[in-house]
Design an enzyme around this catalytic site. Structure first.
Site, PDB file in Angstrom:
ATOM      1  N   CYS A   1       0.819  -1.219   0.000  1.00  0.00           N
ATOM      2  CA  CYS A   1       0.000   0.000   0.000  1.00  0.00           C
ATOM      3  C   CYS A   1       0.848   1.262   0.000  1.00  0.00           C
ATOM      4  CB  CYS A   1      -0.889   0.060   1.233  1.00  0.00           C
ATOM      5  SG  CYS A   1      -2.246  -1.087   1.166  1.00  0.00           S
TER       6      CYS A   1
ATOM      7  N   CYS B   1      -3.337   9.493   5.989  1.00  0.00           N
ATOM      8  CA  CYS B   1      -2.294   9.224   6.988  1.00  0.00           C
ATOM      9  C   CYS B   1      -2.866   9.333   8.406  1.00  0.00           C
ATOM     10  CB  CYS B   1      -1.132  10.197   6.839  1.00  0.00           C
ATOM     11  SG  CYS B   1      -0.273  10.035   5.273  1.00  0.00           S
TER      12      CYS B   1
END
Lengths: 187, 390
Positions: A35, A105
């Protein structure tokens, strides 16, 4: 170049609480090498369910490292119940904001935290409940619904920014649009 | 802070000699080269000289040179011209590692205009599947467009050999030589290419100037329709200052060609070998031999490219990454994915692209900074333990 806040830059260049916590009694892992980002969160929880120490190991970009560092600072001293209420928005706010394309994030931080709490309490989180929408980044419809509700997301682009879903091959973009529409329809 | 510039495949420093050549034409000599007076022709004459110098760099005739606004305009013009020349043909061929200026145009032509697009794949070293390419050529093929050298890995395609086979079948051949120009010799007099794109800012000229070479005898349909400029092949008043600068830049590029393959290549190889020697878990992407002499695409296991770039940036070092995070996309670059570079190093790939301005001291500083950056990032990576990938 991304417009990172000074706080993001500071937490990237001087991350707090890096490394494996030797006497951790709860661990939460999220993301993968494929990822492009991953976070392993270590917690030391005392008998009163208070987080007395936290640390992280992160693979990813500057905002992934900064989000991880911020997360550990935020939750140290909290009880698990308090920590469970920390949102990805809290992580982004702590850093003075993240570029919208990097909001995933902060979502990664929240996800690792939830897994660590579940790990401590011995709760088995059902791996990825719901129907798989994005095969590239393994994101389900339930995860999309949660993120849309929690962050008031409006477009497929928003969903990609927060969850990465739809950011790979793009085949699932129509399905993501349907999921957003279903949340809106519910009101 | 001193800047160490190793991002020359992105853009280059405008050479001092080029700036000097251009300056008078920003000021007093503002005439229109098309004008019927000596003042205007003062600029016209410089443009004719510039056209000659550009032609000389690739061994073309000045009449075969069309000035455009950028490499992308050159690519688009060439491909649209080929389609206009053969409106009945519906198949177009390119590779899956092209620059977006070609790749996204082909995708547009496929999705919006109904063209049958063949994307020729590459192998792990970045070499084209030539059997598939040749096997795809048919009476229905309108154009084949392939880059001369890849911007990310520097891998060079055998353009002359391919162009010969393609044009022998009466199919138009275009090449995007933006990265090859000034780095390796280009000779259109023997290369069999019908059309070729160049960009000024990759060869130490300013941004905003490009070139399309169109071989004599090839029918060309203009993309920008307007005045008689460029012999009616590209309307719009000439970007006189940049054309004059590009002329000088091409003259210098021809002079510097030999040192690209010696001095610059030696520096690149030094950087590569030092990084391989001093850091474990490192791999170079693409064919080591058939590669531009200035380019190094190198992957570091278990770390992410944007983080590396920011640590280099702190030391004034400019480079690029093949990672997702820097571009705003989420997957690593389409070039690295097409080459099946494993995710473990694709996300941590950095491209250093050198020029003759670089020095060995700069390479030493890069190596030192990289050793420390990779060590720091691996110390916090969950995928690196006890000196290896986990």
């Amino acid at each position: 170049m991304w417009e990172y806040t000074d706080k993001v830059k500071d937490h990237f260049m001087h991350p707090r609480n890096v490394g494996e916590l030797k006497d951790a009694n709860a661990v939460g892992e999220t993301g993968s090498l494929n990822c492009g980002d991953a976070l392993k969160l270590f917690l030391k929880v005392d008998e009163n369910e208070r987080i007395v120490d936290a640390s992280f190991m992160t693979f990813g970009c500057a905002s992934a490292v900064a989000s991880s560092s911020a997360l550990t600072e935020i939750i140290k001293g909290m009880t698990l119940d308090e920590a469970a209420k920390v949102t990805n928005g809290d992580i982004a706010d702590y850093l003075g904001g993240l570029p919208k394309e990097k909001m995933h994030c902060s979502v990664m931080g929240k996800s690792a935290l939830q897994k660590a709490i579940a790990d401590y309490r011995g709760i088995q989180i059902m791996e990825k409940p719901g129907e798989m929408v994005c095969e590239c980044f393994e994101v389900t419809d339930l995860e999309i619904i949660d993120a849309v509700k929690a962050n008031g997301l409006e477009t497929t682009e928003d969903v990609t920014n927060y969850l990465k879903a739809g950011g790979g091959c793009g085949k699932c973009l129509d399905r993501i649009e349907e999921v957003i529409a279903s949340v809106k329809a519910e009101g | 802070m001193n800047v160490i510039y190793t991002d020359n495949n992105a853009t280059t420093r405008v050479a001092d000699e080029v700036i000097e050549e251009m300056l008078p034409f920003f000021g007093g000599f503002y005439g229109n080269p098309s004008s019927m007076h000596t003042f205007g022709d003062r600029v016209g004459k410089k443009i004719r000289q510039a056209r000659q110098k550009v032609a000389d760099l690739i061994h073309a005739d000045p009449d075969e040179i069309i000035f455009t606004s950028c490499g992308t305009e050159s690519d688009n013009s060439a491909i649209f011209s080929a389609l206009n020349a053969h409106p009945e043909k519906k198949q177009i061929i390119t590779s899956n590692v092209e620059h977006p200026a070609v790749l996204n145009l082909f995708k547009y032509l496929r999705d919006k205009k109904g063209y049958d697009v063949v994307l020729v794949p590459v192998d792990k070293k970045g070499h084209l599947d030539l059997d598939l390419l040749y096997g795809s050529l048919s009476d229905d093929t309108a154009v084949v467009s392939l880059m001369w050298a890849n911007n990310e890995t520097g891998v060079i395609f055998p353009i002359s050999e391919i162009a010969k086979k393609v044009t022998e079948k009466g199919i138009l051949f275009h090449t995007d030589a933006v990265q090859a120009a000034g780095k390796i010799p280009i000779d259109v007099s023997v290369a069999h290419v019908d059309m070729l794109s160049l960009s000024g800012h990759k060869v130490h000229a300013p941004k905003g100037i490009g070139v399309l070479y169109v071989k004599k005898g090839i029918k060309f349909f203009p993309y920008l329709i307007g005045g008689h400029q460029e012999k009616g092949r590209r309307g719009g008043t000439e970007n006189t200052v940049s054309i004059i600068g590009l002329g000088k830049a091409c003259e210098l590029a021809a002079q510097h060609l030999p040192i690209m393959n010696t001095q610059v290549k030696e520096l690149r190889d030094y950087l590569q070998n030092q990084l391989l020697e001093k850091i474990p878990g490192v791999s170079v992407n693409g064919d080591l031999e058939n590669r531009l002499p200035n380019t190094l695409s190198i992957g570091f296991d278990a770390v992410e490219g944007e983080s590396i770039l920011l640590m280099l940036d702190k030391e004034g070092i400019c480079a690029s990454s093949g990672s997702a995070c820097t571009s705003g996309s989420l997957d690593p670059s389409h070039v690295l994915m097409a080459m099946e570079v494993p995710f473990k190093s694709a996300h941590g790939t950095i491209r250093f692209s050198l020029s003759h301005y670089n020095t060995k001291e700069e390479m030493d500083h890069i190596v030192k900074t990289m050793v420390s950056a990779i060590e720091t990032l691996r110390a916090m990576s969950p995928f690196w333990k006890d000196g290896k990938l986990v």
